[in-house]
Each structure stands twice: as structure tokens, then as C-alpha cells.
Design an enzyme around this catalytic site. Structure first.
Site, PDB file in Angstrom:
ATOM      1  N   ARG A 127      42.455  43.178  41.744  1.00  0.00           N
ATOM      2  CA  ARG A 127      41.432  43.946  41.213  1.00  0.00           C
ATOM      3  C   ARG A 127      40.582  44.285  42.381  1.00  0.00           C
ATOM      4  NH1 ARG A 127      37.015  41.206  37.399  1.00  0.00           N
ATOM      5  NH2 ARG A 127      36.370  39.796  39.063  1.00  0.00           N
ATOM      6  N   ARG A 160      36.665  41.701  46.002  1.00  0.00           N
ATOM      7  CA  ARG A 160      35.642  40.774  45.906  1.00  0.00           C
ATOM      8  C   ARG A 160      36.045  39.368  46.710  1.00  0.00           C
ATOM      9  NH1 ARG A 160      33.453  40.378  39.892  1.00  0.00           N
ATOM     10  NH2 ARG A 160      33.216  38.417  40.241  1.00  0.00           N
TER      11      ARG A 160
END
Ligand code: AMP
Length: 213
Positions: A127, A160
Site C-alpha cells: 500500500r 506508511r
């Protein structure tokens, strides 16, 4: 429509929240996004939340509950809302119940997304999130047109810290221990609808809308 999305990290709640918020014309309220905005703006709240988030732990309820209660008083939430990532434990669910009861605005539905752990790890490790608009992409499943650049706004895409594999494993434990109990909590109120989070974004959105009818 007053709606909650529940599901493990990586189930695609954020992506589906965008679709559902358009479909029902309700604001998408993501506690994770609010924390990330505060971290970016280096606010007091951001500084407090950062260490919990980086470690994959929940930010304390005392902070999170007040933040959500305040957000729900904004004008755009008067005719409905979609909560993404909140509540994340029984205490938060009880707190929310109290806030909504006081306001005379009960929940309409809780939508649960189901996904296997192996698939979650695949999704989260690839992601990428836009620093500017928060849009999600994926290095394999949904790559941006230009590597590292957000398709939506041209912002920089980043990985992240809490999507690192060791933190993901911990976040899944936190989900199982603290968040999963809210599923039976809502099952007992007959608000819960469960759908599979496997498939294309549009396919899952259609499934979600059908479940909410
Ligand atoms: P998310 O973007 O929903 O995956 O959330 C990222 C991180 O923000 C979580 O791992 C927590 O550290 C924090 N967070 C988001 N929502 C909550 C919540 N309802 N309660 C406590 N911490 C939260």
C-alpha cells in the site's frame, strides 16, 4: 445514513468509504486520517498520536473519543456520517452510543468487511498513501500511472511506517483482541451487515450498497 465500517487493517475500508460517502452523500470521517493530518501539521494531538500509531497501537480513548465527538458536531455530519476506523474497542463503542443517544441520532448500520490475514499482509505491504490527499494506491494491485506520484492530485506517495510487516502483525493482534469484540456488540443490536472484502473495488462497493439497502 449513519454508518460505521469495521474490519481488519487492509480490508479496504478507506477505499470503500470514499465510494459509500459519495453514494450516500455523507461525510467520510476517518480517525486514522485525522491523526495523520495532525501529525503532518505537527499539532499537539499529532505529536501525541504518532508514537502509538508508529507502533501499531491504539491512540488512548480519552483523546480519540473527544476528537470524534467534536467532529460529529460539525454541520456536514448533521444529516449522516460514515465512520471509518472508529470505534475500535468496546469502550469507544459505548462512548459513541452515549453521544448518539444524547443527540437523538441512532446508528443505521455497521458494515463489516471480512478478509483473510495472508491477503491483508499482501495488501498492506504494497500500500502507498498520498501525503497530500490521503488517496491509497498499491504497487501491484493498483499501481499509479507514474511511480511514486498520486494519480488523484500529483502528491508524493509514501509507505506508511505502520504498514511495515512487523507492525502489521501487531496491528492484526490489536484488531483481534480489541476491535473484533465490537462485532458481537453490534450483532446483538441487529445493526451488523457482513460482506466479503475480496474482489475489485467496484464489485465490493456494489456488495456494500446492496447489504445496506
Ligand atoms: P487507520 O488509518 O484506520 O488504519 O488507523 C491508523 C492508526 O491510527 C491505528 O493503528 C491507530 O494507531 C490510530 N487510530 C485510528 N483510529 C483509532 C481509534 N478509533 N482508536 C485508537 N486509535 C486509532
Amino acid at each position: 445514513m449513519r454508518l460505521i465500517l469495521v474490519g481488519p487493517p487492509g480490508a479496504g475500508k478507506g477505499t470503500q468509504a470514499v465510494q459509500l460517502s459519495h453514494h450516500f452523500s455523507i461525510p467520510h470521517i476517518s480517525t486514522g486520517d485525522i491523526f495523520r493530518l495532525n501529525i503532518k501539521g505537527e499539532t499537539k494531538l499529532g505529536l501525541l498520536a504518532k508514537s502509538f500509531m508508529d507502533a501499531g497501537n491504539l491512540v488512548p480513548d480519552s483523546v480519540t473519543n473527544d476528537m470524534v465527538a467534536d467532529r460529529l458536531t460539525h454541520d456536514d455530519a448533521k444529516s449522516g456520517f460514515l465512520l471509518d476506523g472508529y470505534p475500535r474497542n468496546i469502550e469507544q463503542a459505548d462512548f459513541l452510543k452515549g453521544v448518539l443517544e444524547k443527540a437523538g441520532t441512532p446508528l443505521d448500520a455497521v458494515l463489516e468487511f471480512k478478509l483473510e490475514s495472508a491477503e491483508i499482509i499482501k495488501r498492506l505491504s504494497g500500500r502507498r498513501v498520498c501525503r497530500d490527499c490521503g488517496a491509497n494506491s498499491h504497487t501491484i494491485f493498483n499501481p499509479p500511472k507514474v511511480s511514486g506520484v498520486c494519480d488523484e492530485c500529483g502528491g508524493e506517495l509514501y509507505h506508511r511506517k505502520d504498514d511495515d510487516e512487523d507492525v502489521i502483525t501487531h496491528r492484526l493482534e490489536v484488531y483481534a483482541e480489541q476491535t473484533e469484540p465490537i462485532i458481537s456488540y453490534y450483532q446483538s443490536t441487529e445493526l451488523l451487515k457482513t460482506i466479503s472484502a475480496v474482489g475489485e473495488v467496484s464489485e465490493i462497493a456494489a456488495r456494500a450498497i446492496a447489504a445496506l439497502k
